[in-house]
Design an enzyme around this catalytic site. Sequence first.
Site, mmCIF file in Angstrom:
data_model
loop_
_atom_site.group_PDB
_atom_site.id
_atom_site.type_symbol
_atom_site.label_atom_id
_atom_site.label_comp_id
_atom_site.label_asym_id
_atom_site.label_seq_id
_atom_site.Cartn_x
_atom_site.Cartn_y
_atom_site.Cartn_z
ATOM 1 N N LYS A 1 0.825 -1.212 0.000
ATOM 2 C CA LYS A 1 0.000 0.000 0.000
ATOM 3 C C LYS A 1 0.853 1.254 0.000
ATOM 4 C CE LYS A 1 -4.314 -1.787 1.378
ATOM 5 N NZ LYS A 1 -5.481 -1.837 2.188
ATOM 6 N N LYS B 1 -5.071 -8.839 -6.102
ATOM 7 C CA LYS B 1 -6.304 -9.008 -5.323
ATOM 8 C C LYS B 1 -7.394 -8.049 -5.800
ATOM 9 C CE LYS B 1 -6.765 -6.934 -1.335
ATOM 10 N NZ LYS B 1 -6.925 -6.454 0.037
ATOM 11 N N LYS C 1 -11.307 -3.091 -2.766
ATOM 12 C CA LYS C 1 -12.264 -1.981 -2.787
ATOM 13 C C LYS C 1 -11.561 -0.640 -2.922
ATOM 14 C CE LYS C 1 -13.422 -2.721 2.055
ATOM 15 N NZ LYS C 1 -12.331 -2.427 2.974
HETATM 16 P P1 TYM Z 1 -10.704 -4.893 4.723
HETATM 17 O O1 TYM Z 1 -11.893 -4.034 4.851
HETATM 18 O O2 TYM Z 1 -9.590 -4.433 3.855
HETATM 19 O O3 TYM Z 1 -11.139 -6.313 4.228
HETATM 20 C C1 TYM Z 1 -12.206 -6.975 4.871
HETATM 21 C C2 TYM Z 1 -12.083 -8.466 4.691
HETATM 22 O O4 TYM Z 1 -12.261 -8.816 3.311
HETATM 23 C C3 TYM Z 1 -11.195 -9.680 2.946
HETATM 24 N N1 TYM Z 1 -10.914 -9.461 1.514
HETATM 25 C C4 TYM Z 1 -10.866 -10.434 0.607
HETATM 26 N N2 TYM Z 1 -11.054 -11.756 0.695
HETATM 27 C C5 TYM Z 1 -10.930 -12.479 -0.448
HETATM 28 N N3 TYM Z 1 -10.653 -11.932 -1.653
HETATM 29 C C6 TYM Z 1 -10.455 -10.592 -1.780
HETATM 30 N N4 TYM Z 1 -10.194 -10.056 -2.973
HETATM 31 C C7 TYM Z 1 -10.567 -9.783 -0.625
HETATM 32 N N5 TYM Z 1 -10.450 -8.453 -0.396
HETATM 33 C C8 TYM Z 1 -10.656 -8.277 0.935
HETATM 34 C C9 TYM Z 1 -10.029 -9.276 3.822
HETATM 35 O O5 TYM Z 1 -9.066 -10.294 3.895
HETATM 36 C C10 TYM Z 1 -10.725 -9.022 5.130
HETATM 37 O O6 TYM Z 1 -10.941 -10.235 5.824
HETATM 38 N N6 TYM Z 1 -7.623 -5.557 8.423
HETATM 39 C C11 TYM Z 1 -8.976 -5.958 8.068
HETATM 40 C C12 TYM Z 1 -10.008 -5.279 8.945
HETATM 41 C C13 TYM Z 1 -9.827 -5.560 10.391
HETATM 42 C C14 TYM Z 1 -9.953 -6.806 11.039
HETATM 43 C C15 TYM Z 1 -9.684 -6.558 12.415
HETATM 44 C C16 TYM Z 1 -10.286 -8.090 10.602
HETATM 45 C C17 TYM Z 1 -9.495 -4.640 11.330
HETATM 46 N N7 TYM Z 1 -9.414 -5.246 12.546
HETATM 47 C C18 TYM Z 1 -9.714 -7.587 13.358
HETATM 48 C C19 TYM Z 1 -10.311 -9.113 11.556
HETATM 49 C C20 TYM Z 1 -10.026 -8.862 12.915
HETATM 50 C C21 TYM Z 1 -9.183 -5.746 6.590
HETATM 51 O O7 TYM Z 1 -8.469 -6.202 5.795
HETATM 52 O O8 TYM Z 1 -10.245 -5.074 6.199
#
Ligand code: TYM
Length: 370
Positions: free
Chosen positions: A122, A234, A237
């Site tokens: 990132k 990947k 969003k």
């Molecule tokens: P975020 O919002 O970036 O992503 C949310 C979740 O979606 C999954 N994800 C995917 N899974 C499969 N294929 C994809 N293309 C894809 N894009 C996103 C991410 O792996 C994630 O599970 N850091 C976290 C948010 C967070 C969190 C936490 C999660 C903050 N604190 C504590 C678990 C426990 C995140 O990536 O958000």
Amino acid sequence: MNVMSKPVILTGIRANNDLTIGNYFGAILPIIDMAKTRSDEYQVNLFIPDLHSFTTPIDHSLLYDQILHNARLFVAAGLPLDNPDIYLYRQSYISAHSELTWILDCFTGFGEMSRMTQFKDKSQNVYDSLGAQDFELPDDVNDVKQKKVNQTVSMGLFNYPVLMAADILLYEAQYIPVGEDQTQHLEFARDISERFNNKLGDTFNVPESVAVQHKFFGKDQGLRIKDLIDPTKKMSKSDDSGRGVIFLGDQPSAAAKKVIGATTDDLASVHFDPQNQPGISNLLQILSLLQGRTLEEVSAEFEGQSSYGDFKAVVAAEVEKFLTDFQQKLSTVDDNAVIAKLEQSEHDLIPVANATLLRAQQAVGLRQKV
Ligand code: TYM
């Protein structure tokens, strides 16, 4: 209600944009399946890491609505609101998340965070967007461009995994459904909790290992839905163009067109081979998730088919149907019920989070041990 008497399954989804089918299948659906089928055995915590939502620059005028919108999306995806063993909350409404992060920060290595793949990727994106090579402290303090570059990759992005560890440890979560891109962060949550416990005495519950987690959720590895235009990366969003991304709010017919336009290969034979046929393999993966069938079943059905156009048309129709149904459900979500659930969960969880925070404060010597 008996908060924390059962093992906790927890996950969070940031509110930095509309969510994608990657978020849906990677994290939302696995936890909602658990909420619907196993809430007698497990407590389910689904939250919006709103403080994580601006680790990279966003339009702040949209954030407040996006946070509530995420909560609505979870309900449209099937999250039951009337079950007291299911919690839906916003991270920033429970201040222990921020406070524990600071304590954990002081037990986290700078080098350890610098090596996190997501931070490297990132921050590189930010450098690229500003036309800079890399992070570089300017020799010349008046070097305006380099200064801007250095200030744009935030400490928040660097610190992201520590806040994420606090999110997990505050509730003694054991199982954390996330996509493959978050594996390294989950491992960090385990590392820091073990390190802290070893140094200062038993304070945190150590989450299950990633391998055990995958087994628990019935997978052999974390999910990674790929971008439709560049299937080596990947689906995200935060992607600026959104051309290869299926958002949950996309017009269903427009999303179907994105599938028809997906990048494939010139082998003219449908086959699951992520290495050599990443585009086709991604579409097979998406189809299997949409149809609720195994990848093996779906791959066997289309194996060797030479017309990619026909195959894509099947996937496109399935995407269109999924989004039409999902958006119909979304239109019936009761906002008042969502807000009431958020407020009730936050009220119930503040003392739980504070109890863990107090243990950490006692361990480091900020509060008297009893
Ligand atoms: P975020 O919002 O970036 O992503 C949310 C979740 O979606 C999954 N994800 C995917 N899974 C499969 N294929 C994809 N293309 C894809 N894009 C996103 C991410 O792996 C994630 O599970 N850091 C976290 C948010 C967070 C969190 C936490 C999660 C903050 N604190 C504590 C678990 C426990 C995140 O990536 O958000």
